[in-house]
Scaffold this active site. Sequence first.
Site, short mmCIF file in Angstrom:
data_model
loop_
_atom_site.label_atom_id
_atom_site.label_comp_id
_atom_site.label_asym_id
_atom_site.label_seq_id
_atom_site.Cartn_x
_atom_site.Cartn_y
_atom_site.Cartn_z
N CYS A 3 0.81 -1.22 0.00
CA CYS A 3 0.00 0.00 0.00
C CYS A 3 0.85 1.27 0.00
O CYS A 3 0.34 2.36 -0.26
CB CYS A 3 -0.93 0.00 1.20
N HIS A 47 -3.22 7.13 2.81
CA HIS A 47 -3.66 5.85 2.25
C HIS A 47 -5.05 5.56 2.81
O HIS A 47 -5.30 5.68 4.01
CB HIS A 47 -2.66 4.76 2.64
N ASN A 87 -10.22 -0.02 0.41
CA ASN A 87 -8.75 0.08 0.36
C ASN A 87 -8.27 -0.48 -0.98
O ASN A 87 -8.34 -1.68 -1.22
CB ASN A 87 -8.19 -0.73 1.53
O1 UT7 Z 1 -3.38 -1.13 3.92
C1 UT7 Z 1 -3.28 -1.61 5.22
C2 UT7 Z 1 -4.34 -2.67 5.32
N1 UT7 Z 1 -4.76 -3.01 6.61
C3 UT7 Z 1 -5.70 -2.35 7.32
O2 UT7 Z 1 -6.14 -1.29 7.05
C4 UT7 Z 1 -6.25 -3.08 8.52
C5 UT7 Z 1 -5.93 -2.44 9.82
N2 UT7 Z 1 -6.83 -3.00 10.81
C6 UT7 Z 1 -8.11 -2.59 10.93
O3 UT7 Z 1 -8.54 -1.70 10.24
C7 UT7 Z 1 -8.99 -3.24 11.98
O4 UT7 Z 1 -8.17 -4.00 12.85
C8 UT7 Z 1 -10.11 -4.11 11.36
C9 UT7 Z 1 -11.09 -3.23 10.61
C10 UT7 Z 1 -9.50 -5.13 10.39
C11 UT7 Z 1 -10.83 -4.85 12.45
O5 UT7 Z 1 -11.45 -3.93 13.34
P1 UT7 Z 1 -11.38 -4.14 14.91
O6 UT7 Z 1 -12.23 -3.13 15.53
O7 UT7 Z 1 -9.93 -4.19 15.29
O8 UT7 Z 1 -12.06 -5.54 15.09
P2 UT7 Z 1 -11.45 -6.83 15.77
O9 UT7 Z 1 -10.43 -7.46 14.87
O10 UT7 Z 1 -11.04 -6.49 17.16
O11 UT7 Z 1 -12.72 -7.76 15.82
C12 UT7 Z 1 -13.82 -7.47 16.65
C13 UT7 Z 1 -14.91 -8.48 16.36
C14 UT7 Z 1 -14.41 -9.92 16.34
O12 UT7 Z 1 -15.40 -10.72 16.93
P3 UT7 Z 1 -15.22 -11.28 18.41
O13 UT7 Z 1 -13.97 -12.09 18.39
O14 UT7 Z 1 -15.12 -10.07 19.28
O15 UT7 Z 1 -16.48 -12.07 18.61
C15 UT7 Z 1 -14.30 -10.23 14.86
O16 UT7 Z 1 -14.46 -11.60 14.61
O17 UT7 Z 1 -15.45 -8.22 15.06
C16 UT7 Z 1 -15.45 -9.45 14.32
N3 UT7 Z 1 -15.31 -9.14 12.90
C17 UT7 Z 1 -16.39 -8.92 12.12
N4 UT7 Z 1 -17.69 -8.89 12.37
C18 UT7 Z 1 -18.52 -8.61 11.35
C19 UT7 Z 1 -14.19 -9.05 12.16
N5 UT7 Z 1 -14.50 -8.75 10.88
C20 UT7 Z 1 -15.86 -8.66 10.83
C21 UT7 Z 1 -16.77 -8.39 9.81
N6 UT7 Z 1 -18.09 -8.36 10.11
N7 UT7 Z 1 -16.38 -8.11 8.54
#
Ligand code: UT7
Length: 329
Positions: free
Chosen positions: A113, A256, A286
């Site tokens: 990215c 980005h 993204n």
């Molecule tokens: O170019 C660089 C590319 N990378 C990025 O931009 C990613 C950087 N990271 C992020 O933006 C965030 O970490 C995410 C958007 C990927 C995730 O957000 P978060 O608030 O950190 O969520 P989390 O990983 O802490 O997950 C919270 C909950 C989990 O459920 P449990 O374990 O609490 O029951 C996940 O399984 O949200 C769940 N979850 C979803 N639920 C519905 C994860 N993805 C999804 C989804 N829909 N798509």
Amino acid sequence: MTAKVASVGMYVPQRRMSNNELTELVDTSDKWIYSHTGIRNRHIADDSEATSDLAYHASVQALERASLEPDQIDLVLLATSTPDYPGLPSTASIVQDRIGAKKAGAMDIVAACTGFVYGLETARAFVTSGAARTVLVIGAEVYSGILNWKDRNTCVLFGDGAGAVIVKRSDEEAGQSEMLDSFLRSRGSGARTLLRPSGGSRTPVVPGETEIETTKLYMDGRRVYMFAVGAMTDVLDYLLERNNLTIDQIDHVVPHQANIRIIEAACKRGGFPLEKFFTNLEEYANTSAASIPIALNEMVETDRLKRGDMVITVGFGAGLTYGGNLIRW
Ligand code: UT7
């Protein structure tokens, strides 16, 4: 000698996929995706479209807007982590041929990215050294092809698209458009937080043994999130300090377009005003190396970005890589 950005172009596939459509593929919701990322839609390439096809359309637009003939280009730089073919030939060579840039060299830049930020600085180095007069820099991606569409942690985050700019030698009068400075960094200790685990020389695909999912994108989202917030503030602090500027003297920050929460957290941590940060990830998600040139294109088309404006781009991504460019537009 100085270098300037002479023009911008972009292209995204026609097919637009909403968050609601994704609920048919994985256990997710528009509410979760929008509240955790700021994304509502993404554009997805059809089966006939590869990265070079998207790059071609963006490049033709940038060339026309700079009133250049293809054979005036000395170098084609294409930032991508989703090339037409794995490893070789470069996607840049395919675009070079298709646009008719008969007198150009061509190579891909692989910095995920952050690739477009790296590409702009590479172009500036070629132009200011005198090694090239005119460079086409492209960021183009078809992430839909490397996503695991059963993994809700990643498949909701990305989209396909391309953006291109022409970098060329500029007049050296004070106050003219000029690429002023850049900052490029890599933190390879985080290489395994965002990768395609199988399919390279480390873990080749073994027929009958390799699970197809391991050739797709894997991401430790939380670790990448933490890295990204720190990377954004580091880039801005460094470029401002080294150039004796304050954020008040910057008209636009073009980050980005990964996640609105990363941008908001970086603003909070660094004390930067959110209203200076351009975002369009709601529409495109993204698009990796394409996200910054697509943003620049939209800003120019809507008259938000004008000649003379001070701009900082900020990229971060797999590698882990990060960096930024300081530009007087
Ligand atoms: O170019 C660089 C590319 N990378 C990025 O931009 C990613 C950087 N990271 C992020 O933006 C965030 O970490 C995410 C958007 C990927 C995730 O957000 P978060 O608030 O950190 O969520 P989390 O990983 O802490 O997950 C919270 C909950 C989990 O459920 P449990 O374990 O609490 O029951 C996940 O399984 O949200 C769940 N979850 C979803 N639920 C519905 C994860 N993805 C999804 C989804 N829909 N798509």
